[in-house]
Design a protein around this motif. Structure first.
Motif, short mmCIF file in Angstrom:
data_model
loop_
_atom_site.label_atom_id
_atom_site.label_comp_id
_atom_site.label_asym_id
_atom_site.label_seq_id
_atom_site.Cartn_x
_atom_site.Cartn_y
_atom_site.Cartn_z
N VAL A 1 51.02 42.34 51.75
CA VAL A 1 52.44 42.13 52.09
C VAL A 1 53.20 41.56 50.90
CG1 VAL A 1 54.05 40.93 53.63
CG2 VAL A 1 51.84 41.73 54.52
N PHE A 2 52.61 40.57 50.20
CA PHE A 2 53.36 39.79 49.20
C PHE A 2 53.05 40.13 47.75
CE2 PHE A 2 55.26 37.37 52.44
CZ PHE A 2 54.30 37.12 53.40
N CYS A 3 52.04 40.98 47.47
CA CYS A 3 51.64 41.28 46.10
C CYS A 3 51.37 39.99 45.33
CB CYS A 3 52.66 42.15 45.37
SG CYS A 3 51.97 42.84 43.85
N MET A 4 50.62 39.10 45.97
CA MET A 4 50.16 37.85 45.36
C MET A 4 48.71 37.68 45.80
SD MET A 4 53.48 35.72 46.66
CE MET A 4 53.09 34.08 46.10
N THR A 5 47.92 36.88 45.05
CA THR A 5 46.51 36.72 45.43
C THR A 5 46.41 35.97 46.75
OG1 THR A 5 46.33 34.63 44.24
CG2 THR A 5 45.75 36.63 43.02
N LYS A 6 45.39 36.35 47.54
CA LYS A 6 45.14 35.64 48.80
C LYS A 6 44.85 34.17 48.49
CE LYS A 6 43.05 39.69 51.11
NZ LYS A 6 44.07 40.01 52.12
N LYS A 7 44.25 33.95 47.32
CA LYS A 7 43.87 32.58 46.88
C LYS A 7 45.11 31.68 46.79
CE LYS A 7 41.35 30.43 42.99
NZ LYS A 7 42.38 30.30 41.90
N CYS A 8 46.17 32.15 46.14
CA CYS A 8 47.34 31.26 45.95
C CYS A 8 48.12 31.12 47.26
CB CYS A 8 48.24 31.76 44.81
SG CYS A 8 49.35 33.11 45.23
N LEU A 9 47.99 32.10 48.17
CA LEU A 9 48.72 32.05 49.45
C LEU A 9 48.01 31.15 50.47
CD1 LEU A 9 49.76 35.80 49.72
CD2 LEU A 9 51.34 33.86 49.70
N GLY A 10 46.69 31.04 50.31
CA GLY A 10 45.94 30.21 51.27
C GLY A 10 46.13 30.71 52.69
N ASP A 11 46.47 29.79 53.64
CA ASP A 11 46.55 30.22 55.04
C ASP A 11 47.84 30.99 55.33
OD1 ASP A 11 47.51 26.90 56.32
OD2 ASP A 11 48.43 28.28 54.88
N LYS A 12 48.70 31.19 54.30
CA LYS A 12 49.90 32.02 54.47
C LYS A 12 49.57 33.51 54.28
CE LYS A 12 53.33 28.62 52.92
NZ LYS A 12 53.38 27.87 51.64
N SER A 13 48.36 33.81 53.79
CA SER A 13 48.00 35.22 53.55
C SER A 13 47.99 35.97 54.88
CB SER A 13 46.62 35.31 52.89
OG SER A 13 46.31 36.67 52.66
#
Ligand SMILES: COc1ccc(S(=O)(=O)N2Cc3cc(-c4ccc(C=O)o4)ccc3N(Cc3cncn3C)C[C@H]2Cc2ccc(O)cc2)cc1
Ligand SMILES: [Zn+2]
Length: 325
Positions: free
Chosen positions: A311-323
């Motif tokens: 959805v966000f084109c960002m790593t799941k790692k930096c999103l944490g529980d927002k992924s």
């Protein structure tokens, strides 16, 4: 007509991922402040920083970027109305406001941005019919619905807008071919499908559409070369790899694409001299196509890349529980 409908992959095209070269390309782009390209991209500077940062984060090379200098620049882009502009003297726009939030999350510096101001800025851009405009120009585009929802979701403030009305507007843009357009009645386009599927995914309303019909429209974007295009009869372009593949990932239909032919096309878009990805083989590479080429490879679980959120084109790692996906 004689217009090209697909590209031919040359034998000399790269057939592997050139990670080191891309990291050097992004670093050079970021540092080389007096280059022609850097000057030309002032009007999209904050977006350019997000594209560079996200590419480095997915390649696990974020430590090569200067966090303090970047966050200092982001703060300078804040405007009186609470939004963020692309650079000094530029008015705030929804696109750059999302980029400010994404940059802060990637660098783990959310305390440096004005969340309250952003919420007020975004709230004021929703129209009575549920649609969003990007700034005071009043242009309506489903792209802005996605950017508004993504911004508020990442700040944990989705409750500040009328979600039901937002969904109603997105569904008015759903076409009989299974695709989505810019506004009600506009023709289907891969970029708009990504924005509308992403909006419904953020609001947990994906059951409102015909999943297989939309996935079929997306899978039909694949050309003989393996590349994906934005609309029927158009040339493939590596950034469409991201718009189409991330939408299929959200719909849990990623396997409807021929992965090997897709991977071969994406590799061929790399520039083995300068580094970076171009929109298609033999063109000039830029940070925009570089992040979306790398993110598309990550969706296919490339071993050297950190897993990306569709959805966000960002790593799941930096999103944490927002992924989300
Ligand atoms: C080179 O011509 C353009 C045309 C449109 C744009 S845009 O800002 O409206 N935009 C993003 C975009 C960026 C680049 C680019 C070159 C150098 C850099 C530095 O970081 O970024 C190049 C193209 C581009 N486009 C146009 C495009 C891409 N593939 C086919 N086209 C026609 C996309 C355009 C819209 C956009 C998409 C996603 C997004 O998050 C923001 C804007 C920018 C340059
Ligand atoms: Zn492109």
């Amino acid at each position: 007509d004689f217009a090209r409908k697909d590209v031919n992959l040359l034998e000399s095209s790269p057939t592997a991922f050139l990670r080191k070269l891309h990291a050097d390309f992004i670093c050079k782009y970021e540092k080389d402040r007096d280059s022609y390209e850097y000057a030309m991209s002032e009007s999209l500077r904050l977006s350019g920083i997000y594209w560079c940062l996200s590419a480095m984060d997915i390649m696990q090379e974020l430590d090569r970027m200067n966090r303090d200098e970047i966050m200092k620049y982001v703060k300078e882009c804040r405007r009186e109305d609470g939004g963020y502009g692309p650079a000094e003297q530029h008015d705030s726009h929804l696109l750059h406001t999302l980029c400010a939030v994404q940059i802060a999350i990637i660098l783990d510096r959310l305390e440096c941005i004005d969340a309250e101001g952003i919420v007020q800025f975004v709230k004021n851009l929703q129209k009575p019919d549920g649609s969003f405009t990007g700034d005071s120009s009043n242009e309506i585009d489903t792209r802005f619905t996605f950017v508004a929802l993504a911004t508020l979701y990442l700040l944990g403030r989705l409750n500040e807008i009328d979600a039901q009305k937002a969904v109603e507007f997105v569904l008015k843009c759903y076409n009989s071919d299974g695709g989505f357009g810019t506004r009600p009645g506009s023709e289907s386009h891969s970029g708009q499908v990504y924005c509308c599927v992403g909006s419904l995914c953020i609001l947990d309303r994906l059951e409102s559409i015909d999943r297989n019909k939309t996935a079929a429209w997306l899978a039909q974007r694949q050309c003989t070369s393996g590349g994906l295009n934005g609309r029927p009869e158009k040339l493939p372009d590596v950034c469409y790899s991201w718009w189409v593949l991330s939408s299929l990932a959200m719909l849990k239909r990623l396997h409807w694409i021929d992965e090997e032919k897709m991977r071969r096309f994406i590799y061929a878009c790399q520039d083995s001299e300068t580094g970076g990805f171009a929109d298609r083989p033999e063109d000039v590479s830029d940070p925009f196509h570089t992040v979306f080429g790398i993110a598309a490879l990550s969706l296919f679980n490339h071993p050297e890349l950190s897993s990306v959120d569709a959805v966000f084109c960002m790593t799941k790692k930096c999103l944490g529980d927002k992924s989300l996906c």
